[in-house]
Design a protein around this motif. Structure first.
Motif, PDB file in Angstrom:
ATOM      1  N   PHE A   1       0.635  -1.184   0.194  1.00  0.00           N
ATOM      2  CA  PHE A   1       0.052   0.066  -0.060  1.00  0.00           C
ATOM      3  C   PHE A   1       0.963   1.303   0.024  1.00  0.00           C
ATOM      4  CE2 PHE A   1      -1.963   3.241   2.524  1.00  0.00           C
ATOM      5  CZ  PHE A   1      -3.305   3.406   1.721  1.00  0.00           C
ATOM      6  N   LEU A   2       1.841   1.450   0.980  1.00  0.00           N
ATOM      7  CA  LEU A   2       2.693   2.537   1.195  1.00  0.00           C
ATOM      8  C   LEU A   2       3.536   2.638  -0.660  1.00  0.00           C
ATOM      9  CD1 LEU A   2       4.709   2.620   4.343  1.00  0.00           C
ATOM     10  CD2 LEU A   2       3.206   4.307   3.313  1.00  0.00           C
ATOM     11  N   ASN A   3       4.126   1.415  -0.926  1.00  0.00           N
ATOM     12  CA  ASN A   3       4.595   1.347  -2.115  1.00  0.00           C
ATOM     13  C   ASN A   3       3.738   2.006  -3.227  1.00  0.00           C
ATOM     14  OD1 ASN A   3       7.322   0.721  -2.697  1.00  0.00           O
ATOM     15  ND2 ASN A   3       7.001  -1.153  -1.991  1.00  0.00           N
ATOM     16  N   GLU A   4       2.605   1.702  -3.289  1.00  0.00           N
ATOM     17  CA  GLU A   4       1.790   2.096  -4.395  1.00  0.00           C
ATOM     18  C   GLU A   4       1.300   3.753  -4.124  1.00  0.00           C
ATOM     19  OE1 GLU A   4      -0.419   0.854  -7.068  1.00  0.00           O
ATOM     20  OE2 GLU A   4       1.498  -0.277  -7.334  1.00  0.00           O
ATOM     21  N   TYR A   5       0.928   4.067  -2.948  1.00  0.00           N
ATOM     22  CA  TYR A   5       0.206   5.375  -2.662  1.00  0.00           C
ATOM     23  C   TYR A   5       0.983   6.335  -1.701  1.00  0.00           C
ATOM     24  CZ  TYR A   5      -3.673   2.726  -4.580  1.00  0.00           C
ATOM     25  OH  TYR A   5      -4.444   2.042  -5.316  1.00  0.00           O
ATOM     26  N   ALA A   6       2.011   6.251  -1.500  1.00  0.00           N
ATOM     27  CA  ALA A   6       2.764   7.364  -0.634  1.00  0.00           C
ATOM     28  C   ALA A   6       2.849   8.567  -1.202  1.00  0.00           C
ATOM     29  CB  ALA A   6       4.205   6.554  -0.130  1.00  0.00           C
ATOM     30  N   PHE A   7       3.201   8.551  -2.469  1.00  0.00           N
ATOM     31  CA  PHE A   7       3.476   9.779  -3.190  1.00  0.00           C
ATOM     32  C   PHE A   7       2.230  10.463  -3.516  1.00  0.00           C
ATOM     33  CE2 PHE A   7       7.390   7.398  -4.212  1.00  0.00           C
ATOM     34  CZ  PHE A   7       8.416   8.391  -3.927  1.00  0.00           C
ATOM     35  N   TYR A   8       1.149   9.691  -4.081  1.00  0.00           N
ATOM     36  CA  TYR A   8      -0.058  10.100  -4.305  1.00  0.00           C
ATOM     37  C   TYR A   8      -0.646  10.886  -3.119  1.00  0.00           C
ATOM     38  CZ  TYR A   8      -0.124   7.868  -8.837  1.00  0.00           C
ATOM     39  OH  TYR A   8      -0.128   7.169  -9.986  1.00  0.00           O
ATOM     40  N   ILE A   9      -0.535   9.839  -1.903  1.00  0.00           N
ATOM     41  CA  ILE A   9      -1.282  10.859  -0.617  1.00  0.00           C
ATOM     42  C   ILE A   9      -0.552  12.156  -0.405  1.00  0.00           C
ATOM     43  CG2 ILE A   9      -1.116  10.431   1.780  1.00  0.00           C
ATOM     44  CD1 ILE A   9      -1.579   7.379   1.375  1.00  0.00           C
ATOM     45  N   GLY A  10       0.738  12.029  -0.585  1.00  0.00           N
ATOM     46  CA  GLY A  10       1.433  13.569  -0.259  1.00  0.00           C
ATOM     47  C   GLY A  10       1.198  14.459  -1.289  1.00  0.00           C
ATOM     48  N   ALA A  11       0.942  13.896  -2.413  1.00  0.00           N
ATOM     49  CA  ALA A  11       0.517  15.179  -3.297  1.00  0.00           C
ATOM     50  C   ALA A  11      -0.890  15.660  -3.080  1.00  0.00           C
ATOM     51  CB  ALA A  11       0.297  14.593  -4.837  1.00  0.00           C
ATOM     52  N   PHE A  12      -1.994  14.596  -3.053  1.00  0.00           N
ATOM     53  CA  PHE A  12      -3.263  15.314  -2.805  1.00  0.00           C
ATOM     54  C   PHE A  12      -3.395  15.852  -1.193  1.00  0.00           C
ATOM     55  CE2 PHE A  12      -4.011  12.908  -6.870  1.00  0.00           C
ATOM     56  CZ  PHE A  12      -4.409  13.582  -7.306  1.00  0.00           C
ATOM     57  N   GLY A  13      -2.774  15.195  -0.443  1.00  0.00           N
ATOM     58  CA  GLY A  13      -2.965  15.670   0.842  1.00  0.00           C
ATOM     59  C   GLY A  13      -2.546  17.284   0.786  1.00  0.00           C
ATOM     60  N   LEU A  14      -1.592  17.537   0.014  1.00  0.00           N
ATOM     61  CA  LEU A  14      -0.993  18.918  -0.241  1.00  0.00           C
ATOM     62  C   LEU A  14      -2.121  19.656  -0.834  1.00  0.00           C
ATOM     63  CD1 LEU A  14       2.586  19.319  -1.021  1.00  0.00           C
ATOM     64  CD2 LEU A  14       1.562  19.479   1.232  1.00  0.00           C
ATOM     65  N   ILE A  15      -2.634  19.232  -2.063  1.00  0.00           N
ATOM     66  CA  ILE A  15      -3.705  19.738  -2.818  1.00  0.00           C
ATOM     67  C   ILE A  15      -4.956  20.254  -1.842  1.00  0.00           C
ATOM     68  CG2 ILE A  15      -5.230  19.831  -4.614  1.00  0.00           C
ATOM     69  CD1 ILE A  15      -3.189  18.007  -6.269  1.00  0.00           C
ATOM     70  N   LEU A  16      -5.346  19.201  -0.828  1.00  0.00           N
ATOM     71  CA  LEU A  16      -6.724  19.473  -0.178  1.00  0.00           C
ATOM     72  C   LEU A  16      -6.501  20.447   1.035  1.00  0.00           C
ATOM     73  CD1 LEU A  16      -8.076  15.765  -0.197  1.00  0.00           C
ATOM     74  CD2 LEU A  16      -8.708  17.641  -1.612  1.00  0.00           C
TER      75      LEU A  16
END
Lengths: 79, 119, 228
Positions: free
Chosen positions: B3-18
């Motif tokens: 899960f981390l491998n797949e989504y860590a960067f996406y979580i960071g990016a969309f966390g910042l956007i939100l």
């Protein structure tokens, strides 16, 4: 490697949330500077050295300086 | 782990956007809005670069000799994000100039006290 | 009401993002455009750095537009703030001698580093925009360290004009050469990996570096306003 990334993302999001909550604008600007700096490290880990360099020199240095200058001219605290 | 491998960067990016969007929507101070814009912009740049990543790829720069046949990450999002960062700082500087003029005119940057900016 | 509305908007956005991103695997990018540039970029433009070959080779016209946007923003900021000079910031106290000497010592080194970054833009990471930003941060250091130093307006204007003109004239020169078009690489490409290679790309990047450096310095200068 992936734990390093997870740690960096956590610190970055924490700094962004801190920038949301700070009443002192200077602290908020420094928090957004931390966001830019960690984003630059993540760009480097994603194999984009050009973008990492641009983000570190423009996003973390120049934008912070410009914001601090503007805060000096308008007032430090959010009422 | 995967899960981390797949989504860590996406979580960071969309966390910042939100978070940036929340700052823009909920805060009342104009400089805080500009900080929110810059955070949101960082998130969008992060997302574009994460989209262009290829597993086990190297940076798109050839060494002096050879380098043919190595897997390289997509250079197009990197070129676009390079453009976006430079444009972004120019736009934010323009916004700060307007904020400074507003402060000279109204004496405050609180959006609740400037009638035309209320919503 | 406002808080509830904002939270609702953000929640809807987050739900949409989660729905879409579940089907986009990380690291599985398969853009044919990107792989085409990686395979042919070095032969087409002569630059070892493929990002540079995309920015100035394949998308040179786009970069010309970007430089124009930056120029317009810098000019607009200057015009916006000149009229509001009445509320100039209060008088600054003088910097100490250590700060002044240190910043004057570091300034040429930072300029040298910025020049290195944009001269080697086609070989190593970096380029005109990054190098220009580094030069502007050197000027910022001098502004903060010794308050009396200012960028000469005539110098700034001539460097800016020269950078823009170099870009456009090199583009127009491509039109006159046989078999080329606007902003196409008409100079010999050379051996990729050497300093004198990639045709017009290093020349344009040097011009962009100087221009961006002067423009960002001008942005800082006009935001700082008239300090007596």
């Amino acid at each position: 490697m992936i734990f390093l990334v997870a740690f960096l993302v956590l610190v970055m999001l924490a700094a962004a949330i801190a920038a949301f909550f700070f009443r002192d604008l200077l602290s908020a600007v420094i928090a957004s500077c931390i966001v830019s700096l960690i984003a630059s490290i993540i760009f480097f880990l994603l194999q984009a050295p050009d973008v990492a360099m641009a983000e570190a020199s423009i996003g973390a240095a120049l934008l912070t300086a410009i914001l601090i200058i503007a805060i000096r001219r308008t007032g430090r605290y959010e009422e | 782990m995967t899960f981390l491998n797949e989504y860590a960067f996406y979580i960071g990016a969309f966390g910042l956007i939100l978070i940036g969007l929340l700052t823009i929507l909920l805060r009342h101070h104009l400089i805080k809005l500009i900080i929110g814009l810059s955070i949101m912009e960082t998130g969008i740049n992060l997302f574009l670069i994460a989209i262009g990543y290829i597993s086990r790829g190297t940076a798109p720069i050839f060494p002096v000799d050879g380098g043919a046949g190595t897997v390289m990450v997509d250079p197009v999002p990197q070129a676009l994000v390079l453009t976006a960062i430079v444009i972004g700082v120019a736009v934010l500087a323009m916004a700060l100039g307007m904020a400074i003029r507003l402060h000279g005119h109204y004496g405050t940057l609180d959006m609740r006290r400037i009638k035309e900016l209320k919503w | 009401m406002r808080v509830l509305l904002s939270l609702a908007v953000v929640a809807v956005l987050a739900a949409g993002i989660v729905t879409v991103l579940r089907d986009v695997p990380f690291g599985g990018n398969s853009s044919r455009l990107g792989s085409h540039f990686v395979e042919n970029g070095r032969e087409d433009t002569g630059a070892a750095n493929i990002v540079t070959s995309v920015v100035l080779g394949y998308r040179g016209f786009d970069t010309l537009g970007e430089v124009t946007v930056l120029f317009v923003a810098a000019v607009g900021l200057g015009a916006l703030l000149v009229a509001g000079e009445k509320n100039a910031p209060r008088k600054l106290e003088k910097a100490s001698m250590v700060l002044t000497t240190g910043s004057r010592f570091l300034f040429p080194l930072i300029l040298l580093f910025g020049a290195y970054i944009f001269i080697h833009g086609h070989l190593t990471p970096g380029g005109g925009f990054q190098g220009g930003a580094i030069i502007a941060s050197g000027y910022l250091l001098v502004y903060l360290g010794s308050r009396d130093r200012r960028l000469g307006k005539n110098w700034a204007a001539s460097i800016e004009t020269g950078g823009g003109l170099t870009f456009v004239l090199l583009g127009l020169a491509g039109l006159t050469a046989a078999g080329h078009w606007f902003l196409s690489n008409f100079l010999p490409l050379g051996v990729p990996g050497q300093l004198l290679s990639a045709g017009i790309i290093p020349i344009i990047y040097v011009a962009i570096g100087l221009k961006v450096g002067v423009e960002l310095t001008g942005v800082i200068d006009s935001l700082m306003g008239g300090t007596e």
